[in-house]
Design a protein around this motif. Structure first.
Motif, PDB file in Angstrom:
ATOM      1  N   LEU A 275       0.835  -1.201   0.000  1.00  0.00           N
ATOM      2  CA  LEU A 275       0.000   0.000   0.000  1.00  0.00           C
ATOM      3  C   LEU A 275       0.872   1.255   0.000  1.00  0.00           C
ATOM      4  CD1 LEU A 275      -2.899   1.018   0.074  1.00  0.00           C
ATOM      5  CD2 LEU A 275      -2.765   0.975   2.556  1.00  0.00           C
ATOM      6  N   ALA A 276       1.942   1.259   0.800  1.00  0.00           N
ATOM      7  CA  ALA A 276       2.839   2.408   0.834  1.00  0.00           C
ATOM      8  C   ALA A 276       3.539   2.593  -0.508  1.00  0.00           C
ATOM      9  CB  ALA A 276       3.866   2.240   1.953  1.00  0.00           C
ATOM     10  N   THR A 277       3.895   1.502  -1.162  1.00  0.00           N
ATOM     11  CA  THR A 277       4.542   1.580  -2.466  1.00  0.00           C
ATOM     12  C   THR A 277       3.611   2.204  -3.504  1.00  0.00           C
ATOM     13  OG1 THR A 277       5.877  -0.364  -1.970  1.00  0.00           O
ATOM     14  CG2 THR A 277       5.635   0.227  -4.299  1.00  0.00           C
ATOM     15  N   VAL A 278       2.373   1.764  -3.522  1.00  0.00           N
ATOM     16  CA  VAL A 278       1.401   2.285  -4.489  1.00  0.00           C
ATOM     17  C   VAL A 278       1.109   3.756  -4.226  1.00  0.00           C
ATOM     18  CG1 VAL A 278      -0.994   2.086  -5.260  1.00  0.00           C
ATOM     19  CG2 VAL A 278       0.396   0.039  -4.967  1.00  0.00           C
ATOM     20  N   VAL A 279       0.960   4.133  -2.965  1.00  0.00           N
ATOM     21  CA  VAL A 279       0.697   5.534  -2.628  1.00  0.00           C
ATOM     22  C   VAL A 279       1.888   6.409  -3.017  1.00  0.00           C
ATOM     23  CG1 VAL A 279       0.365   7.138  -0.696  1.00  0.00           C
ATOM     24  CG2 VAL A 279      -0.987   5.049  -0.829  1.00  0.00           C
ATOM     25  N   GLY A 280       3.100   5.933  -2.753  1.00  0.00           N
ATOM     26  CA  GLY A 280       4.298   6.691  -3.128  1.00  0.00           C
ATOM     27  C   GLY A 280       4.402   6.889  -4.623  1.00  0.00           C
ATOM     28  N   LEU A 281       4.153   5.830  -5.386  1.00  0.00           N
ATOM     29  CA  LEU A 281       4.203   5.953  -6.843  1.00  0.00           C
ATOM     30  C   LEU A 281       3.119   6.889  -7.366  1.00  0.00           C
ATOM     31  CD1 LEU A 281       4.979   2.272  -7.843  1.00  0.00           C
ATOM     32  CD2 LEU A 281       6.502   4.247  -7.982  1.00  0.00           C
ATOM     33  N   ALA A 282       1.946   6.857  -6.734  1.00  0.00           N
ATOM     34  CA  ALA A 282       0.868   7.756  -7.150  1.00  0.00           C
ATOM     35  C   ALA A 282       1.254   9.212  -6.883  1.00  0.00           C
ATOM     36  CB  ALA A 282      -0.422   7.402  -6.415  1.00  0.00           C
ATOM     37  N   LEU A 283       1.899   9.476  -5.739  1.00  0.00           N
ATOM     38  CA  LEU A 283       2.332  10.844  -5.437  1.00  0.00           C
ATOM     39  C   LEU A 283       3.394  11.318  -6.419  1.00  0.00           C
ATOM     40  CD1 LEU A 283       2.501  10.810  -1.533  1.00  0.00           C
ATOM     41  CD2 LEU A 283       0.921  12.095  -2.974  1.00  0.00           C
ATOM     42  N   ILE A 284       4.344  10.450  -6.750  1.00  0.00           N
ATOM     43  CA  ILE A 284       5.364  10.818  -7.733  1.00  0.00           C
ATOM     44  C   ILE A 284       4.712  11.112  -9.079  1.00  0.00           C
ATOM     45  CG2 ILE A 284       7.311   9.929  -9.078  1.00  0.00           C
ATOM     46  CD1 ILE A 284       8.207   8.470  -6.536  1.00  0.00           C
ATOM     47  N   GLY A 285       3.759  10.284  -9.461  1.00  0.00           N
ATOM     48  CA  GLY A 285       3.061  10.505 -10.727  1.00  0.00           C
ATOM     49  C   GLY A 285       2.317  11.823 -10.744  1.00  0.00           C
ATOM     50  N   LEU A 286       1.666  12.160  -9.645  1.00  0.00           N
ATOM     51  CA  LEU A 286       0.930  13.425  -9.576  1.00  0.00           C
ATOM     52  C   LEU A 286       1.867  14.627  -9.636  1.00  0.00           C
ATOM     53  CD1 LEU A 286      -1.794  12.528  -6.922  1.00  0.00           C
ATOM     54  CD2 LEU A 286      -2.138  12.982  -9.361  1.00  0.00           C
ATOM     55  N   VAL A 287       3.034  14.507  -9.014  1.00  0.00           N
ATOM     56  CA  VAL A 287       4.007  15.594  -9.085  1.00  0.00           C
ATOM     57  C   VAL A 287       4.532  15.736 -10.513  1.00  0.00           C
ATOM     58  CG1 VAL A 287       6.327  16.297  -8.359  1.00  0.00           C
ATOM     59  CG2 VAL A 287       4.683  15.513  -6.655  1.00  0.00           C
ATOM     60  N   LEU A 288       4.799  14.616 -11.176  1.00  0.00           N
ATOM     61  CA  LEU A 288       5.354  14.673 -12.532  1.00  0.00           C
ATOM     62  C   LEU A 288       4.379  15.269 -13.543  1.00  0.00           C
ATOM     63  CD1 LEU A 288       7.282  11.286 -12.737  1.00  0.00           C
ATOM     64  CD2 LEU A 288       8.233  13.596 -12.548  1.00  0.00           C
ATOM     65  N   VAL A 289       3.082  15.026 -13.363  1.00  0.00           N
ATOM     66  CA  VAL A 289       2.119  15.591 -14.302  1.00  0.00           C
ATOM     67  C   VAL A 289       1.703  17.004 -13.894  1.00  0.00           C
ATOM     68  CG1 VAL A 289       1.232  13.350 -15.013  1.00  0.00           C
ATOM     69  CG2 VAL A 289       0.085  14.578 -13.185  1.00  0.00           C
ATOM     70  N   GLY A 290       2.152  17.470 -12.736  1.00  0.00           N
ATOM     71  CA  GLY A 290       1.871  18.832 -12.316  1.00  0.00           C
ATOM     72  C   GLY A 290       0.554  19.004 -11.579  1.00  0.00           C
ATOM     73  N   ALA A 291      -0.055  17.907 -11.161  1.00  0.00           N
ATOM     74  CA  ALA A 291      -1.330  17.997 -10.453  1.00  0.00           C
ATOM     75  C   ALA A 291      -1.149  18.566  -9.040  1.00  0.00           C
ATOM     76  CB  ALA A 291      -1.996  16.627 -10.377  1.00  0.00           C
TER      77      ALA A 291
END
Length: 44
Positions: free
Chosen positions: A21-37
């Protein structure tokens, strides 16, 4: 001495533990930062 048998889990069942769960949440946060959300200063 009687031994109790545990019920077998189905082969396709995947149980989420806190590490996954922590891995998925971390990857989601990185993805949101990369797309500028969300701004990068918001995520430590």
């Amino acid at each position: 001495m009687a031994q109790t048998e545990s019920e077998p889990r189905p082969g396709g069942a995947f149980r989420w533990n806190e590490d996954w769960l922590a891995t998925v949440v971390g990857l989601a946060l990185i993805g949101l930062v990369l797309v500028g959300a969300i701004p990068d200063w918001l995520v430590p």
